[in-house]
Design a protein around this motif. Sequence first.
Motif, mmCIF file in Angstrom:
data_model
loop_
_atom_site.group_PDB
_atom_site.id
_atom_site.type_symbol
_atom_site.label_atom_id
_atom_site.label_comp_id
_atom_site.label_asym_id
_atom_site.label_seq_id
_atom_site.Cartn_x
_atom_site.Cartn_y
_atom_site.Cartn_z
ATOM 1 N N VAL A 1 0.851 -1.189 0.000
ATOM 2 C CA VAL A 1 0.000 0.000 0.000
ATOM 3 C C VAL A 1 0.887 1.238 0.000
ATOM 4 C CG1 VAL A 1 -1.693 1.318 1.339
ATOM 5 C CG2 VAL A 1 -1.860 -1.162 1.217
ATOM 6 N N VAL A 2 0.542 2.183 -0.852
ATOM 7 C CA VAL A 2 1.252 3.462 -0.900
ATOM 8 C C VAL A 2 0.420 4.502 -0.175
ATOM 9 C CG1 VAL A 2 1.842 5.370 -2.429
ATOM 10 C CG2 VAL A 2 2.635 3.102 -2.952
ATOM 11 N N GLU A 3 1.066 5.226 0.749
ATOM 12 C CA GLU A 3 0.411 6.328 1.445
ATOM 13 C C GLU A 3 1.069 7.624 0.985
ATOM 14 O OE1 GLU A 3 -0.757 7.595 5.969
ATOM 15 O OE2 GLU A 3 1.239 6.811 5.626
ATOM 16 N N LEU A 4 0.291 8.476 0.364
ATOM 17 C CA LEU A 4 0.769 9.750 -0.150
ATOM 18 C C LEU A 4 0.183 10.867 0.702
ATOM 19 C CD1 LEU A 4 2.370 11.130 -2.433
ATOM 20 C CD2 LEU A 4 0.252 11.207 -3.738
ATOM 21 N N ILE A 5 1.039 11.689 1.294
ATOM 22 C CA ILE A 5 0.599 12.805 2.135
ATOM 23 C C ILE A 5 1.074 14.098 1.480
ATOM 24 C CG2 ILE A 5 0.673 13.857 4.424
ATOM 25 C CD1 ILE A 5 1.486 11.037 5.468
ATOM 26 N N VAL A 6 0.130 14.961 1.137
ATOM 27 C CA VAL A 6 0.433 16.192 0.412
ATOM 28 C C VAL A 6 -0.061 17.391 1.221
ATOM 29 C CG1 VAL A 6 0.040 17.478 -1.727
ATOM 30 C CG2 VAL A 6 0.158 14.973 -1.785
ATOM 31 N N ALA A 7 0.805 18.388 1.392
ATOM 32 C CA ALA A 7 0.422 19.629 2.065
ATOM 33 C C ALA A 7 0.347 20.743 1.025
ATOM 34 C CB ALA A 7 1.436 19.989 3.145
ATOM 35 N N LEU A 8 -0.854 21.261 0.820
ATOM 36 C CA LEU A 8 -1.076 22.374 -0.103
ATOM 37 C C LEU A 8 -1.390 23.621 0.713
ATOM 38 C CD1 LEU A 8 -3.385 20.657 -2.741
ATOM 39 C CD2 LEU A 8 -0.953 21.121 -2.955
ATOM 40 N N CYS A 9 -0.750 24.737 0.374
ATOM 41 C CA CYS A 9 -0.974 25.983 1.104
ATOM 42 C C CYS A 9 -1.416 27.080 0.154
ATOM 43 C CB CYS A 9 0.306 26.417 1.826
ATOM 44 S SG CYS A 9 0.862 25.246 3.078
ATOM 45 N N LEU A 10 -2.200 27.993 0.674
ATOM 46 C CA LEU A 10 -2.648 29.135 -0.117
ATOM 47 C C LEU A 10 -1.480 30.079 -0.366
ATOM 48 C CD1 LEU A 10 -6.112 30.123 1.401
ATOM 49 C CD2 LEU A 10 -5.635 29.561 -0.985
ATOM 50 N N GLN A 11 -1.331 30.543 -1.600
ATOM 51 C CA GLN A 11 -0.237 31.459 -1.919
ATOM 52 C C GLN A 11 -0.396 32.784 -1.181
ATOM 53 O OE1 GLN A 11 -0.413 31.452 -6.214
ATOM 54 N NE2 GLN A 11 0.998 29.730 -6.344
ATOM 55 N N ALA A 12 -1.624 33.234 -1.013
ATOM 56 C CA ALA A 12 -1.867 34.510 -0.337
ATOM 57 C C ALA A 12 -1.708 34.383 1.177
ATOM 58 C CB ALA A 12 -3.267 35.023 -0.682
ATOM 59 N N GLU A 13 -1.933 33.185 1.710
ATOM 60 C CA GLU A 13 -1.847 32.948 3.156
ATOM 61 C C GLU A 13 -1.066 31.665 3.414
ATOM 62 O OE1 GLU A 13 -5.129 33.314 6.016
ATOM 63 O OE2 GLU A 13 -6.259 34.068 4.317
ATOM 64 N N PRO A 14 0.251 31.738 3.490
ATOM 65 C CA PRO A 14 1.055 30.521 3.648
ATOM 66 C C PRO A 14 0.722 29.708 4.891
ATOM 67 C CG PRO A 14 2.434 32.400 3.064
ATOM 68 C CD PRO A 14 1.061 32.935 3.348
ATOM 69 N N ALA A 15 0.102 30.320 5.890
ATOM 70 C CA ALA A 15 -0.263 29.579 7.093
ATOM 71 C C ALA A 15 -1.543 28.765 6.898
ATOM 72 C CB ALA A 15 -0.420 30.531 8.263
ATOM 73 N N ALA A 16 -2.283 29.038 5.836
ATOM 74 C CA ALA A 16 -3.535 28.328 5.570
ATOM 75 C C ALA A 16 -3.249 27.151 4.643
ATOM 76 C CB ALA A 16 -4.560 29.272 4.939
ATOM 77 N N CYS A 17 -3.081 25.982 5.248
ATOM 78 C CA CYS A 17 -2.739 24.786 4.481
ATOM 79 C C CYS A 17 -3.798 23.712 4.653
ATOM 80 C CB CYS A 17 -1.388 24.229 4.931
ATOM 81 S SG CYS A 17 -0.021 25.368 4.690
ATOM 82 N N ARG A 18 -3.834 22.821 3.694
ATOM 83 C CA ARG A 18 -4.688 21.640 3.824
ATOM 84 C C ARG A 18 -3.835 20.409 3.527
ATOM 85 N NH1 ARG A 18 -8.129 22.791 -1.610
ATOM 86 N NH2 ARG A 18 -6.984 21.399 -2.974
ATOM 87 N N ILE A 19 -4.076 19.384 4.290
ATOM 88 C CA ILE A 19 -3.325 18.142 4.166
ATOM 89 C C ILE A 19 -4.228 17.106 3.515
ATOM 90 C CG2 ILE A 19 -2.009 16.368 5.393
ATOM 91 C CD1 ILE A 19 -0.865 19.181 5.760
ATOM 92 N N GLU A 20 -3.725 16.491 2.465
ATOM 93 C CA GLU A 20 -4.472 15.432 1.795
ATOM 94 C C GLU A 20 -3.717 14.131 1.983
ATOM 95 O OE1 GLU A 20 -5.206 16.315 -2.285
ATOM 96 O OE2 GLU A 20 -6.178 18.224 -1.844
ATOM 97 N N ARG A 21 -4.447 13.098 2.368
ATOM 98 C CA ARG A 21 -3.860 11.765 2.522
ATOM 99 C C ARG A 21 -4.569 10.816 1.573
ATOM 100 N NH1 ARG A 21 -1.169 10.628 7.527
ATOM 101 N NH2 ARG A 21 -0.993 12.514 8.758
ATOM 102 N N ARG A 22 -3.779 10.061 0.863
ATOM 103 C CA ARG A 22 -4.348 9.063 -0.043
ATOM 104 C C ARG A 22 -3.626 7.743 0.169
ATOM 105 N NH1 ARG A 22 -3.506 12.119 -5.482
ATOM 106 N NH2 ARG A 22 -2.933 13.918 -4.258
ATOM 107 N N GLU A 23 -4.374 6.690 0.257
ATOM 108 C CA GLU A 23 -3.802 5.349 0.336
ATOM 109 C C GLU A 23 -4.388 4.513 -0.778
ATOM 110 O OE1 GLU A 23 -4.019 3.260 3.982
ATOM 111 O OE2 GLU A 23 -3.026 4.835 5.136
#
Length: 59
Positions: free
Chosen positions: A3-25
Motif C-alpha cells: 500500500v502506498v500512502e501519499l501525504i500532500v500539504a497544499l498551502c494558499l499562496q496569499a496565506e502561507p499559514a492556511a494549508c490543507r493536508i491530503e492523505r491518499r492510500e
Amino acid sequence: MGVVELIVALCLQAEPAACRIERREQPAPLTACLVAEEARELAPPPGWYLARWTCRWRG
C-alpha cells in the motif's frame, strides 16, 4: 503488492499559514513513490502551492 500512502500539504499562496493536508492510500507496487516523484502529478490547483509531500510504501 503493498500500500502506498501519499501525504500532500497544499498551502494558499496569499496565506502561507492556511494549508490543507491530503492523505491518499491505495494498493500499489514498491516503485509507486518513484513514479509519483518523476511524474510530478502533484500539481496544486490555482492559487495554491505544494508546500511538501511524502510518500511511504508499506508491504
